[in-house]
Design an enzyme around this catalytic site. Sequence first.
Site, PDB file in Angstrom:
ATOM      1  N   ASP A  84       0.852  -1.185   0.000  1.00  0.00           N
ATOM      2  CA  ASP A  84       0.000   0.000   0.000  1.00  0.00           C
ATOM      3  C   ASP A  84       0.888   1.235   0.000  1.00  0.00           C
ATOM      4  O   ASP A  84       2.037   1.177   0.446  1.00  0.00           O
ATOM      5  CB  ASP A  84      -0.895  -0.004   1.249  1.00  0.00           C
ATOM      6  CG  ASP A  84      -2.099   0.913   1.123  1.00  0.00           C
ATOM      7  OD1 ASP A  84      -2.567   1.144  -0.011  1.00  0.00           O
ATOM      8  OD2 ASP A  84      -2.579   1.394   2.163  1.00  0.00           O
ATOM      9  N   GLU A  85       0.380   2.353  -0.495  1.00  0.00           N
ATOM     10  CA  GLU A  85       1.147   3.609  -0.558  1.00  0.00           C
ATOM     11  C   GLU A  85       2.430   3.409  -1.358  1.00  0.00           C
ATOM     12  O   GLU A  85       3.498   3.911  -1.014  1.00  0.00           O
ATOM     13  CB  GLU A  85       1.445   4.152   0.848  1.00  0.00           C
ATOM     14  CG  GLU A  85       0.229   4.339   1.725  1.00  0.00           C
ATOM     15  CD  GLU A  85      -0.738   5.420   1.237  1.00  0.00           C
ATOM     16  OE1 GLU A  85      -0.370   6.215   0.348  1.00  0.00           O
ATOM     17  OE2 GLU A  85      -1.862   5.475   1.751  1.00  0.00           O
TER      18      GLU A  85
END
Length: 189
Positions: A84-85
Amino acid sequence: MAKLYFYYASMNAGKSTNLLQADFNYRERGMRTMLFTAALDDRFAAGTITSRIGLSAAATTFDAATDIAACVLAQPNPACVLVDEAQFLNAAQVDQLARLADTHGIPVLAYGLRTDFQGRLFEGSARLLALADALIEIKSVCACGRKATMNLRVDADGRPVAEGAQTEIGGNDLYVALCRRHFVEALRT
């Protein structure tokens, strides 16, 4: 053959929700996954991937010095790596993710923003766009109904911000997903 996937979108498109759903699908089949999220994103809780609809899962945090491949290969039989990110990865870390897929046969699903609040690519996103086997856009909607592709940064009064550091962690309080037309118009005012 394992692949490196880059799922990208503007803010508030459901990237973390999609990641958590993919993680659930693997785990439901009894497969071991490894989740990673950026250490600098502590909006909800450090070491946690949290979606706006209330789903969350523990994750290993990464920063610029993290050897993601070493973390993955230290674990027994990972079936999939989910990041994620991903915009906060550096180019070397994206290269590590590609090697995990190519050399070790581990699928990698990376989720992140394509561009920053000035419409510029993040380092991790640029490298993912260059290397990923599959590029998947997750759709978001501008207030006008068109596809949102841009992330407008706003100040506490809701006014557009055109200058500043590339990274400022925030959610709906700092960013508005807009189509390109409305993004450009907002920055002109």
